[in-house]
Design a protein around this motif. Structure first.
Motif, PDB file in Angstrom:
ATOM      1  N   ARG A 159     -19.826  25.732  48.971  1.00 11.37           N
ATOM      2  CA  ARG A 159     -20.868  26.475  48.277  1.00 11.37           C
ATOM      3  C   ARG A 159     -21.956  25.515  47.776  1.00 11.37           C
ATOM      4  O   ARG A 159     -21.642  24.369  47.473  1.00 11.37           O
ATOM      5  N   GLU A 212     -19.220  24.566  43.358  1.00 10.40           N
ATOM      6  CA  GLU A 212     -19.667  23.724  44.470  1.00 10.40           C
ATOM      7  C   GLU A 212     -18.511  22.845  44.950  1.00 10.40           C
ATOM      8  O   GLU A 212     -17.596  22.522  44.182  1.00 10.40           O
ATOM      9  N   ARG A 218     -19.457  23.203  55.339  1.00  8.56           N
ATOM     10  CA  ARG A 218     -20.043  22.915  54.032  1.00  8.56           C
ATOM     11  C   ARG A 218     -19.460  23.881  53.008  1.00  8.56           C
ATOM     12  O   ARG A 218     -19.092  25.001  53.333  1.00  8.56           O
ATOM     13  N   TYR A 230     -23.648  26.963  50.218  1.00  2.71           N
ATOM     14  CA  TYR A 230     -23.935  27.333  51.612  1.00  2.71           C
ATOM     15  C   TYR A 230     -23.044  28.512  52.030  1.00  2.71           C
ATOM     16  O   TYR A 230     -21.967  28.719  51.466  1.00  2.71           O
ATOM     17  N   ARG A 280     -26.612  34.399  50.685  1.00  2.00           N
ATOM     18  CA  ARG A 280     -27.039  33.657  51.878  1.00  2.00           C
ATOM     19  C   ARG A 280     -26.257  34.080  53.122  1.00  2.00           C
ATOM     20  O   ARG A 280     -26.753  33.942  54.242  1.00  2.00           O
ATOM     21  N   THR A 318     -23.778  31.863  47.680  1.00  2.95           N
ATOM     22  CA  THR A 318     -23.036  31.886  48.939  1.00  2.95           C
ATOM     23  C   THR A 318     -23.012  33.289  49.534  1.00  2.95           C
ATOM     24  O   THR A 318     -23.238  33.486  50.732  1.00  2.95           O
ATOM     25  N   ASP A 320     -21.243  28.909  54.658  1.00  7.18           N
ATOM     26  CA  ASP A 320     -20.308  28.558  55.724  1.00  7.18           C
ATOM     27  C   ASP A 320     -18.920  29.176  55.576  1.00  7.18           C
ATOM     28  O   ASP A 320     -18.335  29.675  56.557  1.00  7.18           O
TER      29      ASP A 320
END
Length: 227
Positions: A151, A57, A149, A153, A187, A184, A155
């Protein structure tokens, strides 16, 4: 579409392509001390457990959780963490995992774009790349600030897709050593979400968070994608 249709490979750094060797925990101890949390105390133990569970993260997100509601302490801890980690890198305690550079070269030789991602800041990421002589090893490098953002997420993976002009999320493979890397990838809609066993989390955690494959190391990824 099969694994050999992957045109973009998004790789984590620490624990996946770069050896961690406890550097994150050493830097965390320095960050905690900067905020009055002594190594070996019950508070430190609780915080360290969270750090281990959330490896991968964005580090500022981790510190915001640990110092909930106190942005000043979170920012102070993050700065101390980066300073300590940068010092460890400068001491020469940063090296590539066996076969990582060769795997990246092989992936690019197969005609795939390779992007390196991290939960660290851009300054720390660049320091690691310089220490390894990896400034040109990949097509692109990204940190959370580059994408919005970090992890877990999607992005950074989606930013990699946009910047490399990849046509579809189904042409992406994501590889990492943590459950957050797996989240990640799933998603983001990646076709391949590969966990590696050279870092923070075990096979059970990687599978639970969505790994489509689990590999002994990143060295096995080029063969997997060749099909």
């Amino acid at each position: 579409m099969t694994t050999h249709d992957v045109n973009l490979v998004v790789l984590d750094m620490a624990g996946t392509t770069v050896a961690d060797d406890g550097l994150v925990e050493l830097a965390f101890a320095a960050a905690a001390r900067s905020q009055g949390v002594e190594t070996g105390s019950p508070e430190h133990a609780t915080m360290l457990a969270h750090v281990r569970a959330t490896m991968g993260e964005s580090k500022i997100s981790v510190f915001r959780h640990l110092f909930a509601g106190d942005e000043e302490r979170a920012q102070g801890a993050n700065l101390a963490f980066e300073t300590a980690y940068d010092g460890l890198v400068d001491e020469g305690r940063c090296e590539a995992l066996p076969g990582a550079a060769e795997a990246i070269a092989e992936l690019r030789g197969q005609g795939r774009k390779v992007v390196l991602t991290t939960g660290f800041s851009r300054t720390t990421q660049d320091r690691i790349l310089a220490a390894l002589g990896w400034q040109s090893v990949a097509d692109l490098t990204l940190c959370p600030a580059d994408a919005g953002r970090g992890r877990p997420y999607p992005d950074m993976v989606l930013t990699a897709l946009l910047r490399t002009r990849t046509d579809s999320v189904r042409e992406i493979a994501v590889a990492g050593d943590t459950g957050y890397d797996m989240l990640t990838g799933t998603r983001a809609g990646a076709r391949v979400v590969a966990g590696v066993l050279t870092g923070a989390h075990d096979e059970a955690r990687l599978r639970a968070d969505g790994a489509t494959h689990v590999l002994a190391s990143i060295a096995e990824l080029p063969a997997l994608l060749k099909g």
